[in-house]
Design a protein around this motif. Structure first.
Motif, mmCIF file in Angstrom:
data_model
loop_
_atom_site.group_PDB
_atom_site.id
_atom_site.type_symbol
_atom_site.label_atom_id
_atom_site.label_comp_id
_atom_site.label_asym_id
_atom_site.label_seq_id
_atom_site.Cartn_x
_atom_site.Cartn_y
_atom_site.Cartn_z
ATOM 1 N N CYS A 283 0.417 -1.157 -0.217
ATOM 2 C CA CYS A 283 -0.023 0.056 -0.226
ATOM 3 C C CYS A 283 1.259 1.356 0.165
ATOM 4 O O CYS A 283 0.506 2.694 0.162
ATOM 5 C CB CYS A 283 -1.055 -0.203 1.306
ATOM 6 N N VAL A 284 1.812 1.822 -0.777
ATOM 7 C CA VAL A 284 3.158 2.735 -0.938
ATOM 8 C C VAL A 284 2.430 3.115 -2.582
ATOM 9 O O VAL A 284 3.294 2.179 -3.974
ATOM 10 C CB VAL A 284 4.138 2.297 -0.265
ATOM 11 N N PRO A 285 2.856 3.726 -2.349
ATOM 12 C CA PRO A 285 2.528 4.416 -3.900
ATOM 13 C C PRO A 285 3.266 4.978 -4.609
ATOM 14 O O PRO A 285 4.275 5.539 -3.731
ATOM 15 C CB PRO A 285 0.988 5.197 -3.934
ATOM 16 N N VAL A 286 4.231 4.498 -5.060
ATOM 17 C CA VAL A 286 5.711 4.933 -6.060
ATOM 18 C C VAL A 286 5.713 5.123 -7.401
ATOM 19 O O VAL A 286 4.340 4.570 -8.580
ATOM 20 C CB VAL A 286 6.637 4.383 -5.539
ATOM 21 N N THR A 287 6.653 6.368 -7.785
ATOM 22 C CA THR A 287 6.452 6.158 -9.544
ATOM 23 C C THR A 287 8.036 5.890 -9.780
ATOM 24 O O THR A 287 8.820 5.391 -9.036
ATOM 25 C CB THR A 287 6.729 7.551 -9.858
ATOM 26 N N VAL A 288 8.238 4.813 -11.117
ATOM 27 C CA VAL A 288 8.748 3.916 -11.213
ATOM 28 C C VAL A 288 9.195 4.551 -13.073
ATOM 29 O O VAL A 288 8.099 4.941 -13.779
ATOM 30 C CB VAL A 288 8.374 2.986 -11.854
ATOM 31 N N GLY B 22 18.732 14.716 -27.562
ATOM 32 C CA GLY B 22 17.042 13.761 -27.186
ATOM 33 C C GLY B 22 16.631 12.282 -26.547
ATOM 34 O O GLY B 22 18.430 11.569 -26.077
ATOM 35 N N GLY B 23 16.179 12.024 -25.579
ATOM 36 C CA GLY B 23 16.315 10.766 -25.243
ATOM 37 C C GLY B 23 14.230 10.466 -24.969
ATOM 38 O O GLY B 23 13.887 11.126 -25.365
ATOM 39 N N VAL B 24 15.263 9.517 -24.280
ATOM 40 C CA VAL B 24 13.198 8.896 -23.699
ATOM 41 C C VAL B 24 13.371 8.808 -21.932
ATOM 42 O O VAL B 24 14.206 8.289 -21.159
ATOM 43 C CB VAL B 24 13.719 6.935 -23.835
ATOM 44 N N ARG B 25 11.988 9.035 -21.311
ATOM 45 C CA ARG B 25 11.058 8.632 -20.546
ATOM 46 C C ARG B 25 9.962 7.942 -20.125
ATOM 47 O O ARG B 25 8.929 8.768 -21.088
ATOM 48 C CB ARG B 25 11.854 10.337 -19.586
ATOM 49 N N ILE B 26 10.109 7.194 -19.259
ATOM 50 C CA ILE B 26 8.741 6.807 -18.955
ATOM 51 C C ILE B 26 8.538 6.467 -18.043
ATOM 52 O O ILE B 26 9.249 5.988 -17.199
ATOM 53 C CB ILE B 26 8.806 4.829 -20.064
ATOM 54 N N ASP B 27 7.212 6.942 -17.386
ATOM 55 C CA ASP B 27 6.994 7.494 -15.806
ATOM 56 C C ASP B 27 5.093 6.326 -15.408
ATOM 57 O O ASP B 27 4.469 6.981 -16.395
ATOM 58 C CB ASP B 27 6.800 8.844 -16.073
ATOM 59 N N ASP B 28 5.780 6.127 -14.725
ATOM 60 C CA ASP B 28 4.241 5.056 -14.341
ATOM 61 C C ASP B 28 4.101 5.996 -12.773
ATOM 62 O O ASP B 28 5.246 5.740 -12.042
ATOM 63 C CB ASP B 28 3.533 3.883 -14.366
ATOM 64 N N THR B 29 3.266 5.612 -12.599
ATOM 65 C CA THR B 29 2.544 5.208 -10.979
ATOM 66 C C THR B 29 1.707 4.167 -9.990
ATOM 67 O O THR B 29 0.519 3.883 -11.224
ATOM 68 C CB THR B 29 1.855 6.883 -10.778
ATOM 69 N N LEU B 30 2.408 3.281 -9.221
ATOM 70 C CA LEU B 30 1.940 2.463 -9.181
ATOM 71 C C LEU B 30 2.329 1.987 -7.565
ATOM 72 O O LEU B 30 2.629 2.577 -6.816
ATOM 73 C CB LEU B 30 3.500 1.026 -9.691
ATOM 74 N N VAL B 31 1.686 1.323 -6.959
ATOM 75 C CA VAL B 31 0.855 0.936 -5.894
ATOM 76 C C VAL B 31 1.443 -0.622 -4.983
ATOM 77 O O VAL B 31 1.110 -1.427 -5.971
ATOM 78 C CB VAL B 31 -0.939 0.923 -5.456
ATOM 79 N N LEU C 96 -1.101 -0.691 -10.801
ATOM 80 C CA LEU C 96 -0.936 0.292 -12.437
ATOM 81 C C LEU C 96 -1.725 1.141 -12.290
ATOM 82 O O LEU C 96 -2.501 1.200 -13.017
ATOM 83 C CB LEU C 96 -0.018 -0.208 -12.922
ATOM 84 N N LEU C 97 -1.678 2.405 -11.409
ATOM 85 C CA LEU C 97 -2.504 3.366 -11.505
ATOM 86 C C LEU C 97 -2.709 3.587 -12.855
ATOM 87 O O LEU C 97 -3.256 4.604 -13.649
ATOM 88 C CB LEU C 97 -2.213 4.687 -10.567
ATOM 89 N N THR C 98 -1.960 4.419 -14.403
ATOM 90 C CA THR C 98 -1.158 5.430 -15.160
ATOM 91 C C THR C 98 -1.775 4.136 -16.524
ATOM 92 O O THR C 98 -0.146 3.421 -16.154
ATOM 93 C CB THR C 98 -0.179 5.712 -15.297
ATOM 94 N N ILE C 99 -1.807 4.059 -16.717
ATOM 95 C CA ILE C 99 -2.350 2.718 -17.977
ATOM 96 C C ILE C 99 -2.516 3.757 -19.496
ATOM 97 O O ILE C 99 -2.498 2.726 -20.303
ATOM 98 C CB ILE C 99 -3.480 2.226 -17.496
ATOM 99 N N THR C 100 -1.998 4.775 -19.822
ATOM 100 C CA THR C 100 -1.623 4.871 -21.540
ATOM 101 C C THR C 100 -1.193 4.168 -21.279
ATOM 102 O O THR C 100 0.266 3.554 -20.483
ATOM 103 C CB THR C 100 -1.666 6.524 -21.358
ATOM 104 N N THR C 101 -1.160 3.959 -23.236
ATOM 105 C CA THR C 101 0.251 2.239 -23.882
ATOM 106 C C THR C 101 1.295 3.469 -23.446
ATOM 107 O O THR C 101 1.686 4.098 -23.780
ATOM 108 C CB THR C 101 -0.396 2.548 -24.816
ATOM 109 N N LYS C 102 2.054 1.884 -23.477
ATOM 110 C CA LYS C 102 3.793 2.563 -22.969
ATOM 111 C C LYS C 102 4.601 1.829 -24.702
ATOM 112 O O LYS C 102 5.565 2.224 -25.381
ATOM 113 C CB LYS C 102 4.148 1.481 -21.987
#
Length: 368
Positions: free
Chosen positions: A322-327, A337-346, A357-363
């Motif tokens: 029950c700890v929400p974090v980003t990865v 330039g470059g790439v960053r991929i960021d989600d919020t999960l519990v 996985l809370l953020t579900i927009t396609t990767k």
């Protein structure tokens, strides 16, 4: 909700008593809100041995953005011109018979700390340190519910942007549009300043949008979040504009995606913070990008967008359920330039399905 806030204050009180202080003064706004349900401007919370009091410089105005205060909590509004609520709260503690008071030294200025000490010379001021922040790490299901809604709002705003024409528009304009869409979908506002980075700017962990226009062939990195009832989430995605991705873009994207997946899979109760960071970081380092990565792989979210725990190489501690974090691993190559991929999960137990996985927009690497 009154019993929820009362229970949180009781847990803090018990910590203080165990450390030798019968009372605590909480001044950091996010911590005040966690313990009372609201954070009126300038208010401080006195957690006493017998009674808790919210001391306010002016009467709470009922602004929804400030939260909804615990109805059973006593509120004391100072007369106009009465001075600093923290100093007034120290005097209340003294009059209540406290001989010691724990205060948030990490939030107080030197001048304010001195004024508080002068208001009650016989009262010993101890350091509360990060006691409230530690209580905030594990979220209850109501808190996670707010984060889940915030994530849905962010996903909606980002999804709508991807359906619009992007070539020729500036980073600044796209960021403003995203923030407007967040509010349109029910957010109280953005969780943090929205980042839109194109071309050579893409992939940076923190980028302030400029007047650079989106061009065909660019990497486009977007990082945004919604604030819903005080709780803040984060999502970041990278796309290619207007054409089939170049080989180097596909290779870099696949690498960061693999690192992000490794970080997500490492989110299990009992995992060391630094081991989660290592799971993602070692993939990027093995490919020769160790110097181009961010200083941390992720962090906690909640009433603040960047709170404990920190998923970093030197971080100490273990994850709880029950700890929400980003990865959010990323690689930025100067000039390209470059790439960053960021989600919020519990973090969840394996029996409960593993990380939520809370953020579900396609990767998927989309060409927009």
């Amino acid at each position: 909700m009154s019993e929820v806030y009362a229970d949180r204050r009781t847990r803090l009180r018990d910590r203080c008593v165990a450390a030798g202080s019968p009372a605590a003064l909480v001044s950091r706004p996010a911590n005040v809100r966690y313990l009372t349900g609201g954070s009126p401007a300038g208010a401080v919370l006195l957690v006493g041995p017998d009674e808790d009091v919210l001391v306010c410089p002016t009467a709470p105005g009922g602004d929804p953005a400030d939260g909804r205060l615990d109805e059973l909590l006593r509120t004391q509004v100072l007369p106009t011109g009465a001075g600093d609520p923290a100093v007034a709260a120290v005097d209340l503690a003294r009059k209540g018979g406290a001989d010691a008071l724990s205060v948030e030294e990490h939030h107080l200025t030197v001048a304010r700390h001195r004024a508080m000490g002068a208001a009650a010379p016989g009262l010993r001021l101890a350091d509360l340190a990060g006691s409230v922040e530690q209580l905030r790490i594990v979220k209850d299901e109501d808190e996670i519910g707010c984060l889940r809604i915030a994530a849905e709002i962010a996903d909606q705003a980002l999804g709508e942007l991807l359906e619009s024409i992007l070539v020729g528009r500036t980073e600044r304009h796209l960021a403003l549009e995203l923030e407007r869409r967040l509010v349109d979908h029910g957010a109280d506002g953005p969780a943090f300043p929205t980042s839109v980075a194109t071309g050579p700017h893409s992939g940076r962990r923190v980028h302030r949008p400029t007047d650079r226009r989106v061009e065909e062939g660019d990497f486009l990195t977007v990082c945004l979040g919604a604030d819903y009832r005080g709780y803040r989430c984060e999502i970041g995605r990278t796309f290619v504009i207007g054409t089939t991705p170049a080989d180097w873009q596909i290779e870099l994207y696949d690498l960061v995606f693999a690192a992000q997946r490794a970080g997500r899979e490492a989110l299990v109760p009992g995992a060391e913070y630094r081991d989660v960071d290592r799971a993602a970081r070692q993939i990027l380092a093995a490919a020769g990008h160790g110097d181009a990565t961010a200083p941390l792989t992720g962090h906690g979210v909640g009433l603040e967008i960047d709170e404990d725990p920190q998923l970093a190489p030197s971080a100490m501690g273990k994850l709880d359920a029950c700890v929400p974090v980003t990865v959010e691993p990323g690689v930025h190559l100067p000039g390209r330039g470059g790439v960053r991929i960021d989600d919020t999960l519990v973090v969840r137990q394996e029996a409960d399905g593993g990380p939520e996985l809370l953020t579900i927009t396609t990767k998927e690497l989309l060409a927009l």
